[in-house]
Design an enzyme around this catalytic site. Structure first.
Site, PDB file in Angstrom:
ATOM      1  N   HIS A 173     -28.501 -35.852  15.093  1.00 31.13           N
ATOM      2  CA  HIS A 173     -28.884 -36.751  16.200  1.00 31.13           C
ATOM      3  C   HIS A 173     -29.214 -35.936  17.448  1.00 31.13           C
ATOM      4  CE1 HIS A 173     -28.636 -39.824  19.347  1.00 31.13           C
ATOM      5  NE2 HIS A 173     -27.668 -39.134  19.914  1.00 31.13           N
ATOM      6  N   HIS A 220     -28.523 -24.046  29.220  1.00 26.85           N
ATOM      7  CA  HIS A 220     -28.559 -24.689  30.522  1.00 26.85           C
ATOM      8  C   HIS A 220     -29.962 -24.823  31.096  1.00 26.85           C
ATOM      9  CE1 HIS A 220     -26.595 -27.048  33.375  1.00 26.85           C
ATOM     10  NE2 HIS A 220     -27.478 -26.573  34.222  1.00 26.85           N
ATOM     11  N   ASP A 225     -60.262 -29.906  29.529  1.00 30.89           N
ATOM     12  CA  ASP A 225     -59.332 -29.922  28.402  1.00 30.89           C
ATOM     13  C   ASP A 225     -58.224 -28.908  28.721  1.00 30.89           C
ATOM     14  OD1 ASP A 225     -58.117 -29.758  25.749  1.00 30.89           O
ATOM     15  OD2 ASP A 225     -59.947 -30.707  25.028  1.00 30.89           O
ATOM     16  N   HIS A 227     -20.653 -22.713  32.879  1.00 29.53           N
ATOM     17  CA  HIS A 227     -19.860 -23.915  33.202  1.00 29.53           C
ATOM     18  C   HIS A 227     -19.687 -24.805  31.968  1.00 29.53           C
ATOM     19  CE1 HIS A 227     -23.767 -26.113  34.624  1.00 29.53           C
ATOM     20  NE2 HIS A 227     -23.515 -26.401  33.381  1.00 29.53           N
ATOM     21  N   HIS A 228     -20.378 -24.494  30.883  1.00 23.65           N
ATOM     22  CA  HIS A 228     -20.132 -25.198  29.622  1.00 23.65           C
ATOM     23  C   HIS A 228     -18.945 -24.588  28.885  1.00 23.65           C
ATOM     24  CE1 HIS A 228     -24.044 -27.351  29.726  1.00 23.65           C
ATOM     25  NE2 HIS A 228     -24.432 -26.282  30.374  1.00 23.65           N
ATOM     26  N   THR A 283     -30.976 -30.967  44.089  1.00 23.57           N
ATOM     27  CA  THR A 283     -31.118 -32.231  43.361  1.00 23.57           C
ATOM     28  C   THR A 283     -30.948 -33.408  44.315  1.00 23.57           C
ATOM     29  OG1 THR A 283     -30.051 -31.062  41.544  1.00 23.57           O
ATOM     30  CG2 THR A 283     -30.438 -33.400  41.247  1.00 23.57           C
ATOM     31  N   SER A 339     -41.923 -38.767  40.965  1.00 24.50           N
ATOM     32  CA  SER A 339     -42.613 -38.465  42.217  1.00 24.50           C
ATOM     33  C   SER A 339     -44.044 -38.981  42.222  1.00 24.50           C
ATOM     34  CB  SER A 339     -42.624 -36.958  42.472  1.00 24.50           C
ATOM     35  OG  SER A 339     -41.306 -36.477  42.515  1.00 24.50           O
ATOM     36  N   LYS A 360     -34.056 -34.109  46.306  1.00 22.80           N
ATOM     37  CA  LYS A 360     -35.044 -34.901  45.566  1.00 22.80           C
ATOM     38  C   LYS A 360     -34.738 -36.391  45.665  1.00 22.80           C
ATOM     39  CE  LYS A 360     -36.931 -31.724  42.306  1.00 22.80           C
ATOM     40  NZ  LYS A 360     -38.283 -32.131  42.650  1.00 22.80           N
ATOM     41  N   TRP A 374     -24.827 -29.826  17.596  1.00 23.67           N
ATOM     42  CA  TRP A 374     -26.164 -29.284  17.916  1.00 23.67           C
ATOM     43  C   TRP A 374     -26.027 -27.948  18.631  1.00 23.67           C
ATOM     44  CZ3 TRP A 374     -29.199 -28.197  22.314  1.00 23.67           C
ATOM     45  CH2 TRP A 374     -28.594 -28.444  23.541  1.00 23.67           C
ATOM     46  N   ARG A 380     -14.611 -35.824  22.070  1.00 17.64           N
ATOM     47  CA  ARG A 380     -15.897 -36.149  21.472  1.00 17.64           C
ATOM     48  C   ARG A 380     -15.961 -35.613  20.044  1.00 17.64           C
ATOM     49  NH1 ARG A 380     -19.944 -31.597  24.012  1.00 17.64           N
ATOM     50  NH2 ARG A 380     -21.468 -32.687  22.758  1.00 17.64           N
ATOM     51  N   TYR A 406     -32.642 -28.428  32.060  1.00 14.70           N
ATOM     52  CA  TYR A 406     -33.600 -28.642  33.155  1.00 14.70           C
ATOM     53  C   TYR A 406     -35.010 -28.767  32.620  1.00 14.70           C
ATOM     54  CZ  TYR A 406     -29.680 -27.993  36.154  1.00 14.70           C
ATOM     55  OH  TYR A 406     -28.469 -28.161  36.748  1.00 14.70           O
ATOM     56  N   GLU A 415     -32.425 -25.173  29.346  1.00 10.12           N
ATOM     57  CA  GLU A 415     -32.970 -26.208  28.469  1.00 10.12           C
ATOM     58  C   GLU A 415     -32.750 -27.615  29.036  1.00 10.12           C
ATOM     59  OE1 GLU A 415     -34.741 -26.386  25.751  1.00 10.12           O
ATOM     60  OE2 GLU A 415     -34.361 -28.477  25.176  1.00 10.12           O
ATOM     61  N   SER A 420     -43.341 -23.634  18.559  1.00  9.16           N
ATOM     62  CA  SER A 420     -44.156 -24.741  19.061  1.00  9.16           C
ATOM     63  C   SER A 420     -43.988 -24.899  20.572  1.00  9.16           C
ATOM     64  CB  SER A 420     -43.764 -26.024  18.336  1.00  9.16           C
ATOM     65  OG  SER A 420     -44.213 -27.144  19.048  1.00  9.16           O
ATOM     66  N   SER A 421     -42.741 -24.859  21.038  1.00 10.37           N
ATOM     67  CA  SER A 421     -42.484 -25.033  22.476  1.00 10.37           C
ATOM     68  C   SER A 421     -43.107 -23.914  23.282  1.00 10.37           C
ATOM     69  CB  SER A 421     -40.986 -25.040  22.762  1.00 10.37           C
ATOM     70  OG  SER A 421     -40.412 -26.166  22.214  1.00 10.37           O
TER      71      SER A 421
END
Lengths: 376, 529
Positions: free
Chosen positions: B79, B256, B108, B305-306, B331, B271, B334, B144, B453, B260, B258, B172-173
């Site tokens: 998932h 991390h 293009d 921080h993870h 943040t 915006s 914004k 994951w 979790r 963002y 990722e 791909s990314s």
């Protein structure tokens, strides 16, 4: 549809669900540190609420009053360096205000020096092992809830999934240092009421500490995904006043030594097949079935089957070696330390004769001792 | 403008592209590829969502009813992988494909053939990943985040397929990111200076650099897992001189930035939409650009921080706590800017604006719980509980996915040339809004109450709240089919859309192109005012 309604009604009104109240907030816990942590949690929560009220307030004011349907004509301003600076600096100041108490608490939490007692906590799939450093005492602590409760065949009891066979017992008012490590994957030892959560990393030792203020029973769970039965690896700590703790310790130590003496006597004894098989089945269900399954078929591709397996049908000594010493590089643990001689002999006998394995081999305590001695 | 639409209004007649299936397989057109990315992303959203439904069905009641713990772990793992790499990231790449050339006045994307390849390897990557679920021993079951040694010594045999699939997704990314950067740097119309770029282009520009910086790190991490498992190396095994915590450092150095990558393009979308429906220019354009850049910069120095509970030195914990708290400043800027944009505007509330407002409120709630998680001493209590699950679903579902929904509604008239059914759009919005909060808000309480979790079964006191959460989950899942029906209805039989269906919309795609946008956006560069 009717079934779904029935299920819903059952879910909301079945009496066992009300056996225990859920706390909707962090609990202040029973240590000075956990109370500080709770204080920090509430402070940052209120700060967030205040900012939320201001920002969302302004936004909903605008949504209500500045809507086109009310004839609002758009203003055209689109920048203001002054405002931008203000709303960069104010949050910054709030953050500094928050960082100071957080730093103080963190420095206190990370100082395990001058401990009175040291406990080594070792995680393995899926149980905890506690070793009292200054005493002759160590034991495994395994979930005590019945698998039939999990599978819905038995009514779930009050502390379902949060009860163990041998809880960790600690004295109150003493600085207890924990040394965390693991035998296989990463586990995490967490007791919310102490605000202690520390990973148990294989091959490394982490430190944590606590001073428990109040006697009581405190429950926690493994907090790091550690494989199939991660959800079934609870922690129970019983905190006792010093005198009671000392009495418990003396009793436990005596029992521990008596058991070791008894083990030696076992070497000379021979057990009958019935006795071995019935004890073996019990041990198997408690210690082996999580992976190899009750029916001995394992989980194909994950955990090997024991029914018709080359090890269970092959050389007895090899079989004993695998059970006693484990299989390095796989999930197979060394059970030599986890089980007594009698239990080891029984469970190996059981594995060699259950599910149609029918080798007819009987393993005795002395066979196990022979393998253990050979390894040393 | 009119010349462009005349020449291209019926491109099929002079554009000798293959028809039928081969048109899609061989296409190098940014709009075709953008559409394929978006449909693929929606398909993955449904697949990943179905797995979430299995998870929520199992957690509806205490005890094990539907699935085995090992399969449950596969569901949580896949998932997460599907939603991150299959739903959110391709959706943003699809939006970039559609919108970047139109917004900067280009015909293009700069590298159209690579564009084709970067899309077409994705279905293979996800086929491999999903196929691994049917192998003996099952698919990836280690979360994951695939922490070693659970993903090395103790993982199922199919782990090599997982590694290969991640490699393909990463390639791909990276190709998509290179294409975005090259397009923005080289194909801007004359006069389209950097500080005139729409914020969606800006945020994607920065996101693309993040992607190029961190996807190779992820590739390194999975390769080390591969060699540890199959080739006897010991990167993450203490017995051979390695360290399991090293894995977490490498993973989160990717992980991390990722997160963002999955939210910066959202900021660009919001915006664009908030000023359009406020009929007022975006407040603080340049501070938005600087805030995006500083968030991207900070994202490289907060990864640990993870990992506060892994036993880092206290100095490191303090450093990562302070840096993490700092992220809330840009943040916050914004969010304040969006509110200031709405302030004294002339607001209307069409579906894109509804999703955008919900984004601002709910993403900010996710930001608040993020700030709480940054406080290290308290993080010890939140870490690996449902509080974290609530936090990242607020920023990813009501953040990233709500912004993607907002973008789909906002630009659908430009893409399809037809208007969607506003009533159905509002129905979809309100169903999603209510159900998503029933789904994720009570998770905060579960976490604070002490529920870890990634567990297939839980103690009895969590039963009531879990039942409510599951009901919210089923409702949210079902609500998304309203969106599917709405999009199909719009494409088949929607009212023809004018070039600029939104009164306050601004940008080249609205002012200089008809609806639907022509096959090649700008063959002659537009004039930039």
């Amino acid at each position: 549809m009717g079934r779904w309604i029935q299920l819903l009604v059952l879910t909301f009104f079945s009496p066992h669900l009300f056996a225990q109240e859920m706390s909707f907030n962090l609990r202040p816990g029973v240590t000075a540190i956990s109370e500080q942590v709770y204080g920090l949690h509430m402070t940052i929560f209120y700060i967030c609420c205040a900012i939320g009220v201001l920002v969302f307030g302004a936004m909903f004011w605008s949504i209500y009053h500045h809507r086109k349907s009310k004839g609002a004509v758009p203003a055209q301003f689109h920048e203001s360096t002054k405002v931008e600076i203000i709303w960069t600096i104010i949050p910054f100041i709030i953050l500094i205000g928050m960082a100071i108490p957080a730093t103080k608490t963190l420095l206190a939490m990370e100082d395990p020096s001058d401990a009175d007692i040291t406990i080594q906590v070792t995680g393995s799939q899926w149980k905890w092992h506690y070793k009292y450093f200054d005493q002759d005492l160590e034991f495994y602590s395994v979930m005590a809830s019945d698998w039939d409760e999990v599978n819905g065949k038995l009514e779930k009891r009050k502390n379902y999934l949060l009860e163990v066979d041998h809880p960790l017992v600690l004295p109150i008012g003493k600085k207890v240092r924990f040394l965390m490590t693991s035998e296989d994957v990463i586990h995490s030892w967490w007791v919310p009421d102490f605000a202690v959560k520390k990973d148990a990393n294989p091959g490394f030792i982490n430190e944590a500490w606590t001073i428990i203020d109040k006697p009581g029973i405190y429950r926690g769970q493994c907090a790091e995904l550690c494989g199939k039965d991660h959800g079934f690896m609870p922690i129970v700590v019983i905190a006792k006043p010093q005198a009671e703790y000392d009495a418990w310790l003396a009793e436990k130590e005596a029992a521990y030594l008596a058991k070791q003496a008894q083990e030696l006597e076992l070497v000379a004894m021979t057990m009958q097949q019935d006795e071995l098989m019935s004890l073996g089945e019990k041990v198997y269900e408690k210690s082996c079935a999580a992976c190899h399954q009750v029916n001995g078929l394992g989980l194909p591709g994950v955990f090997p089957a024991l029914k018709d397996s080359p090890i269970a049908l092959g050389d007895v000594t090899k079989h004993i070696e695998v059970v006693v010493n484990g299989e390095p590089g796989t999930a197979m643990q060394a059970f030599g330390k986890q089980l007594g001689l009698k239990e080891l002999a029984a469970v190996i006998t059981y594995e060699r004769n259950a599910w149609g394995n029918d080798t007819g081999d009987l393993v005795q305590a002395k066979d196990v001792v022979a393998v253990q001695n050979a390894a040393q | 403008m009119s010349t462009i639409s005349d020449v291209h209004s019926d491109h099929e007649e002079h554009h000798h592209a293959p028809r039928g299936l081969m048109r899609w397989v061989l296409t190098t057109n940014h709009k075709d590829i953008g559409s394929m990315y978006l449909w693929f992303s929606f398909a993955m959203f449904i697949v990943g969502g179905a797995m979430a439904m299995i998870i929520r069905a199992e957690l509806f009641q205490p005890g094990l009813q539907l699935v085995e713990p090992n399969f449950f772990n596969q569901m949580t793992t896949v998932h997460g992988l599907i939603m991150v790499f299959g739903a959110v990231m391709p959706a943003f790449t699809g939006l970039a494909n559609w919108l970047v050339p139109m917004m900067i006045g280009a015909p293009d994307m700069a590298l159209p053939r690579m564009n084709n390849w970067s899309f077409w390897i994705l279905p293979f990557a996800f086929s491999i990943l999903l196929a691994s679920l049917f192998m003996e021993g099952g698919g990836p079951n280690f979360g994951w985040t695939f922490y070693a040694p659970l993903s090395t010594k103790y993982s199922p045999d199919s782990t090599a397929l997982f590694v290969f699939a991640i490699h393909i997704m990463g390639i791909s990314s990276i190709m998509g990111a290179i294409n975005v950067i090259v397009t923005i740097m080289n194909l801007r119309a004359p006069g389209m200076t950097y500080m005139k770029l729409p914020l969606f282009v800006w945020t994607w520009f920065i996101t693309a650099f993040l992607l190029i910086a961190v996807m190779p790190v992820l590739a390194g991490a999975v390769t080390m897992v591969l060699t540890d498992k199959y080739f006897g190396t010991s990167f993450f095994d203490a017995a051979g001189g390695g360290d399991p915590v090293l894995f977490q450092h490498i993973f989160w150095f990717f992980g991390h930035p990722e997160v963002y990558i999955m939210i910066l393009p959202s900021f660009g979308i919001i915006s664009a939409i908030v000023p359009a429906f406020s009929r007022k220019p975006l407040f603080g354009y340049s501070s938005m650009v600087y805030a995006t850049a500083s968030i991207a910069g900070l994202s490289f120095v907060v990864w640990a921080h993870h990992m506060f509970t892994t036993g880092m030195p206290v100095e490191a914990e303090l450093f990562f706590m302070f840096c993490t708290m700092l992220i809330s400043v840009p943040t916050g800027v914004k969010v304040f800017n969006w509110v200031a944009t709405m302030w004294k505007g002339s607001l209307t509330f069409e579906t894109p604006m509804l999703f955008a407002i919900a984004f601002i409120v709910l993403f900010t709630i996710g930001g608040f719980s993020g700030l709480m998680l940054a406080i290290t001493p308290v993080d010890f209590q939140y870490h690996d509980t449902y509080f974290v699950v609530a936090h990242f679903h607020y920023v990813l579902v009501t953040g990233a996915i709500f912004s993607i929904m907002a973008a789909a509604y906002y630009w659908l008239p430009k893409w399809s040339g037809r208007m969607y059914d506003e009533g159905l759009g509002r129905l979809h919005f309100w169903c999603s809004l209510v159900s998503v909060n029933v789904l994720f808000f009570p998770m905060h309480f579960l976490g604070l109450g002490g529920m870890p979790r990634r567990i297939p079964d839980y103690a009895l006191q969590f039963a009531d709240v879990n039942a409510i959460v599951s009901i919210g989950g089923f409702a949210f899942g079902l609500s998304q089919f309203i969106f599917l029906y709405l999009v199909i209805k719009c494409i088949r039989s929607g009212e023809p859309a004018p070039a600029k269906p939104w009164e306050g919309a601004e940008g080249l795609e609205w002012d200089n192109l008809p609806s639907p946008a022509p096959y090649h956006s700008f063959t002659t560069p537009p004039e930039i005012k």
